[in-house]
Write a protein that holds these residues in place. Structure first.
Motif, short mmCIF file in Angstrom:
data_model
loop_
_atom_site.label_atom_id
_atom_site.label_comp_id
_atom_site.label_asym_id
_atom_site.label_seq_id
_atom_site.Cartn_x
_atom_site.Cartn_y
_atom_site.Cartn_z
N LEU A 1 0.79 -1.29 0.15
CA LEU A 1 0.10 -0.03 -0.04
C LEU A 1 0.77 1.13 -0.05
N ILE A 2 0.60 2.09 -0.97
CA ILE A 2 1.38 3.50 -0.96
C ILE A 2 0.41 4.57 -0.61
N ILE A 3 1.14 5.23 0.21
CA ILE A 3 0.30 6.61 0.66
C ILE A 3 1.04 7.83 0.22
N GLN A 4 0.59 8.90 -0.53
CA GLN A 4 0.83 10.17 -0.66
C GLN A 4 0.52 10.99 0.05
N ILE A 5 1.38 11.83 0.71
CA ILE A 5 1.05 12.99 1.63
C ILE A 5 1.41 14.13 1.02
N SER A 6 0.98 15.23 1.69
CA SER A 6 1.02 16.59 1.17
C SER A 6 2.39 17.05 1.64
N ASN A 7 2.70 18.35 1.13
CA ASN A 7 3.89 19.19 1.40
C ASN A 7 3.86 19.53 3.22
N LYS A 8 4.93 20.39 3.54
CA LYS A 8 5.05 20.58 4.96
C LYS A 8 3.84 21.13 5.66
N ASP A 9 2.92 22.17 4.86
CA ASP A 9 1.78 22.66 5.56
C ASP A 9 0.81 21.56 6.12
N ASN B 1 14.36 14.55 1.50
CA ASN B 1 15.55 14.70 2.34
C ASN B 1 15.91 13.27 3.14
N ASP B 2 16.99 12.43 2.87
CA ASP B 2 17.22 11.35 3.56
C ASP B 2 17.18 11.33 4.91
N LYS B 3 17.37 12.49 5.73
CA LYS B 3 17.58 12.63 7.12
C LYS B 3 15.90 12.48 7.62
N GLU B 4 15.12 12.77 6.64
CA GLU B 4 13.46 12.84 7.27
C GLU B 4 13.11 11.26 7.17
N ASP C 1 5.27 -3.43 4.10
CA ASP C 1 3.98 -3.38 3.45
C ASP C 1 3.25 -1.86 2.87
N VAL C 2 3.78 -0.87 3.64
CA VAL C 2 3.26 0.43 3.64
C VAL C 2 4.47 1.56 3.30
N ILE C 3 4.38 2.20 2.11
CA ILE C 3 5.19 3.06 1.69
C ILE C 3 4.75 4.37 1.74
N ILE C 4 5.21 5.19 2.60
CA ILE C 4 4.70 6.63 2.72
C ILE C 4 5.52 7.86 2.05
N PHE C 5 5.08 8.41 1.05
CA PHE C 5 5.94 9.30 0.56
C PHE C 5 5.18 10.78 -0.09
N LYS C 6 6.06 11.66 -0.69
CA LYS C 6 5.31 12.91 -1.11
C LYS C 6 5.42 12.69 -2.57
N MET C 7 6.60 13.10 -3.27
CA MET C 7 6.65 13.08 -4.76
C MET C 7 7.59 12.27 -5.25
N VAL C 8 8.47 11.43 -4.60
CA VAL C 8 9.34 11.01 -4.94
C VAL C 8 9.32 9.50 -5.83
N ILE C 9 7.98 9.08 -6.03
CA ILE C 9 7.92 7.68 -6.88
C ILE C 9 6.65 8.23 -7.74
N THR C 10 6.69 9.46 -8.39
CA THR C 10 5.75 9.74 -9.60
C THR C 10 6.16 9.33 -10.84
N GLU C 11 7.54 9.11 -10.91
CA GLU C 11 8.15 8.56 -12.18
C GLU C 11 9.42 7.67 -11.68
N GLY C 12 9.77 6.79 -12.55
CA GLY C 12 10.91 6.15 -12.51
C GLY C 12 11.04 5.05 -11.53
N TRP C 13 10.28 4.55 -10.74
CA TRP C 13 10.09 3.56 -9.72
C TRP C 13 9.08 2.59 -10.23
N ASP C 14 9.45 1.57 -10.44
CA ASP C 14 8.70 0.50 -10.96
C ASP C 14 8.29 -0.49 -9.55
N ILE C 15 7.38 -0.64 -9.05
CA ILE C 15 7.11 -1.38 -8.21
C ILE C 15 5.76 -2.27 -8.22
#
Length: 477
Positions: free
Chosen positions: A240-248, A277-280, A309-323
């Motif tokens: 399951l992938i979950i796309q979250i918003s930006n900082k606000d 940011n890798d640190k986040e 099981d669950v991947i939470i992301f912002k915009m890093v898998i819009t292109e180029g990540w086949d899963i």
């Protein structure tokens, strides 16, 4: 892979190769997961078979290591003997000190990460133009006399610096994307539609979950149900992938997500939070994921046996990540962009058992061909991907249904005879060009194209059919 999928891809490649002789710029639209990289390799291999003086430069996104991913694919195809004429080379800036970047000229397919060719980059300090000049200059001027064909992979992303070289060095330009950019003149010449790809079992159909129960907690509960089905019938750990918003908005959204993930009934779920940011980045998979460098997390998450099981992301898998194992998307972020929405939804639409799909049971095939999506999906996107809204809580087994009525193909209607129908049509007042006819043929439904292929024993019959293709479609309505 099913024969229908093979035929669909071959037909698209055949049209691309055919149009190469007539057009200087060609746009190919196909949904994510339909095999654009494979078809790109097939197209290049066919063109190289008839013309050794062509060299391809494939411009790819830098994010997601797409250039490396494509290079690995092309090399794999070559190793397997599928497209033996391809000799790929990955352009890189990994050189020491102040040494000038050098690109060799003895390959015929070059992979270029888009952001390498930018202001103050080493490629723009003469290396790229020197490379292209060596390729294209006549032998009189110590050049190779080659013609360079530029392929823009994910062409909806701007490539302004490369565009400035087009008139000087590039004989042809191919635009490849699931979402071409009309504002940049990328009008589709060859297309595999969502409906075509779903019918051929290349990509999943979509179940759009809406209503009062469309919460992240509901999505996680649904995933727990489907996870058992996936493991038992497909022998794959789903995701399951979950796309979250930006900082606000991200902090509040993450609080809601983890409030559900931290419940006792979900204690077994492994999650991964990936941001730019890798640190986040963070994970609760202490056994496997946390022992890896963050840059390797995405590679690990792609594998069908990954425990994440669950991947939470912002915009890093819009292109180029086949899963392909990803089968669910919960979208919190409102991108306000049709292109971004379609790219994100494409992450969960790949067929996870594409190559051996025919060996699956009917129930397993149905499972493999379904993607569940919650969240912000504008009406314009719903229409383009033909989603079906679901607002109840039924579990998967035996419950997923195709909504809507499928029209019978015309050739199966006892009262319809295609030859008689065409005989009755008035003669066209003007003669459409062959490329207009090909475009009309390609836009038709699979049933109409199948009827055309069966009827057209020669070019004259094909022309007669396609000139009247709109009338045939109306007769079916």
């Amino acid at each position: 892979m099913l024969q229908a999928a093979i035929d669909l891809q071959r037909r698209a490649v055949g049209q691309l190769v055919h149009l190469t002789d007539a057009l200087e710029e060609i746009t190919f639209r196909a949904p994510t997961g339909s095999g654009k990289t494979y078809m790109m390799a097939d197209m290049m291999n066919r063109i190289l078979a008839r013309d050794r003086d062509v060299v391809f430069l494939v411009s790819t996104l830098s994010k997601g290591d797409l250039a490396t991913q494509n290079y690995d694919k092309f090399a794999e195809y070559n190793d397997k003997g599928l497209f033996s004429r391809l000799r790929p080379y990955l352009i890189s800036s990994d050189i020491a000190g102040e040494e000038r970047l050098f690109v060799p000229t003895d390959f015929n397919v070059y992979l270029l990460p888009r952001d390498l060719y930018k202001k103050r980059g080493r490629l723009m300090q003469g290396a790229m133009e020197g490379f292209l000049s060596n390729l294209t200059s006549h032998a009189t001027f110590n050049g190779l006399g080659k013609r360079v064909y530029l392929i823009k992979d994910e062409c909806h992303i701007a490539t302004n610096n490369l565009d400035n070289l087009s008139t000087k060095y590039f004989s042809k330009v191919y635009n490849f994307s699931a979402t071409p950019n009309l504002k940049r003149g990328q009008h589709t010449d060859v297309e595999i539609t969502n409906a075509d790809a779903v019918a051929a079992k290349l990509i999943k159909d979509i179940e759009l979950e809406e209503g009062a129960d469309a919460t992240v907690n509901h999505a996680i509960n649904k995933f727990q149900e489907v996870k058992t089905q996936y493991r038992n019938m497909l022998h794959i750990n789903p995701c399951l992938i979950i796309q979250i918003s930006n900082k606000d908005k991200a902090d509040a959204e993450l609080h809601e997500i983890f409030a559900s993930l931290n419940k006792a009934e979900h204690a077994d779920l492994k999650w991964m939070l990936i941001v730019n940011n890798d640190k986040e980045c963070d994970t609760n998979d202490n056994v496997k994921t946390k022992k890896l460098a963050v840059r390797k997390w995405k590679d690990y998450a792609k594998d069908n046996t990954s425990t994440v099981d669950v991947i939470i992301f912002k915009m890093v898998i819009t292109e180029g990540w086949d899963i392909p194992r990803a089968c669910m998307l919960y979208q919190m972020r409102d991108s306000k962009s049709k292109q971004l929405d379609e790219q994100v939804m494409g992450r969960v639409r790949r067929n996870p058992r594409l190559l051996d799909f025919a060996t699956l049971s009917d129930e397993a095939q149905q499972l493999a061909m379904t993607a569940w999506i919650w969240g912000i999906v504008p009406d314009r996107v719903k229409k383009s991907i033909c989603v079906k809204a679901r607002q109840d809580n039924r579990t998967f087994a035996g419950e997923i249904k195709i909504k809507g009525t499928r029209l019978k193909p015309l050739e199966r209607k006892p009262s319809f005879n295609i030859a008689d129908f065409l005989e009755q049509q008035p003669e066209a007042s003007t003669s459409p060009g062959i490329f207009k006819l090909f475009a009309d043929y390609n836009k038709a439904t699979p049933d109409i194209r199948q009827m055309c292929d069966a009827y057209a024993t020669d070019y004259a019959r094909w022309y007669q059919f396609v000139v009247n293709i709109r009338a045939i479609e109306k007769a079916q309505a």
